[in-house]
Design a protein around this motif. Sequence first.
Motif, mmCIF file in Angstrom:
data_model
loop_
_atom_site.group_PDB
_atom_site.id
_atom_site.type_symbol
_atom_site.label_atom_id
_atom_site.label_comp_id
_atom_site.label_asym_id
_atom_site.label_seq_id
_atom_site.Cartn_x
_atom_site.Cartn_y
_atom_site.Cartn_z
ATOM 1 N N SER A 157 0.858 -1.141 -0.026
ATOM 2 C CA SER A 157 0.114 -0.197 -0.148
ATOM 3 C C SER A 157 0.891 1.186 0.070
ATOM 4 N N GLN A 166 0.118 3.946 -9.382
ATOM 5 C CA GLN A 166 0.004 2.491 -9.677
ATOM 6 C C GLN A 166 1.070 1.773 -8.947
ATOM 7 N N LEU A 167 0.730 0.572 -8.494
ATOM 8 C CA LEU A 167 1.746 -0.547 -7.851
ATOM 9 C C LEU A 167 2.031 -1.680 -8.697
ATOM 10 N N GLU A 181 -5.526 -4.394 -7.527
ATOM 11 C CA GLU A 181 -5.168 -3.191 -6.922
ATOM 12 C C GLU A 181 -6.693 -2.403 -6.603
ATOM 13 N N LYS A 182 -6.642 -1.753 -5.368
ATOM 14 C CA LYS A 182 -7.655 -0.861 -4.942
ATOM 15 C C LYS A 182 -7.250 0.666 -4.658
ATOM 16 N N VAL A 194 -3.510 3.905 -2.309
ATOM 17 C CA VAL A 194 -3.541 2.687 -3.288
ATOM 18 C C VAL A 194 -3.033 1.521 -2.597
ATOM 19 N N SER A 195 -3.706 0.273 -2.958
ATOM 20 C CA SER A 195 -3.092 -0.965 -2.352
ATOM 21 C C SER A 195 -3.305 -2.125 -3.354
ATOM 22 N N SER A 196 -2.317 -3.157 -3.146
ATOM 23 C CA SER A 196 -2.417 -4.172 -4.238
ATOM 24 C C SER A 196 -2.234 -5.351 -3.299
ATOM 25 N N CYS A 213 7.687 -4.393 -4.372
ATOM 26 C CA CYS A 213 6.448 -3.535 -4.662
ATOM 27 C C CYS A 213 7.141 -2.082 -4.966
#
Length: 403
Positions: A157, A166-167, A181-182, A194-196, A213
């Motif tokens: 995150s 973007q991750l 991704e969220k 952002v989280s992945s 990451c």
Amino acid sequence: MTFPSAPSVFRSIGLLTVLFATAVHSSTEFGDDPLQPVTSDETVSAGGTVTLTCRVAENDNSSLQWSNTAQQTLYFGEKRALRDNRIQLHRSTPTELSITISEVQLSDEGEYTCSLFTMPVRTARATVTVLGVPSKPHLSGFENPVMEGGSVTLFCSSTGSKPPAQLRWYREDQELPGGQEKVESDPDNPTYKVSSELTLEVSRSDNKAFITCAVDHATLTSGNKKSVQALRVEYSPNVQILPSSDLPREGERFNLQCLGNSNPEPNSYIWQKKDGALPPLAKSDGAFLHFEMLNKSDNGVYLCLADNGIGRSQGAYILLVQDPTAMSSPSGVDHAVIGGVVAVIVFILLCLLIIFGRYLIRHKGTYLTHEAKGSDDAPDADTAIINAEGGTSGGEDKKEYFI
């Protein structure tokens, strides 16, 4: 009537062309009104510096002014109107007013107004867009080791990005697809979190593999912000037995080492001899089996059973004790063969030398004389003696033919 020279005409045409082009450019930039201010929109990262420039084609001695999003005057000509040390005068001329804003904050985003105080007042607006810089990503999911053949879910995150970052996931240097991704807006700031989430099937080769990451955003260079952690994969032993010597000889000391090749390392080692008990002089010491003095009775298959709490595995080693008197190193054999070949060659040369020497001795001084020539044809012994002494040959000289 006097006419201008050709070079003068060409120079005049060139000057008119330049003036026309300048006029067209000014008309395009400033429009039909030379007193109308012209500005441009700017984009800056939070924490950076932005320059706001306002220009006019002409000025009737009126002053230019910059105002912020709250319509507070920042600069009126060369005079600062707002006490904010982040805002500095960059350039001030009758046709231009430029200011800089350093350490830009997200709250600085919005429309800034440039005004020329004529009758009526002419204005132009410049929109400043402030990009939120994402934070270094936070990794989780590595707290507990993973069993071989199982799966692990990793989380990453980052906060503070605007627009949303973007991750990207990497295993070593290879990008991993499939991250979910969220994006969530921050209720207290005009930024995003952002989280992945990434799920991986792991094997023993993934143990200690680095998972990365990385944040991808317009405010960052490639790979500028990233977090890295290593996977921990647990797996059962894969046993290998290593001897202390490739040529174990009778009467020598000898060791066998049991390598577990597991994670975690084996905590138990059991040594056995297939089809029998361990020799009396063989002593087990954890991962080692010691032979104080090898004997041919020690020959056989030795087994090592390693256990690390997750699983157990067994390895085997065939021990063949060699007789030290019958053993010779490959280099010794090579030297013996070479010595034998040299001895045979020398013997052959000596034999040839002896044969050649005897041949020379046998023929040395051998010659044929004709002193008794004619004695074989004499009718009796007296005549033969006379012929041998040269009585009948008269004045013929003796001749010898030496071969």
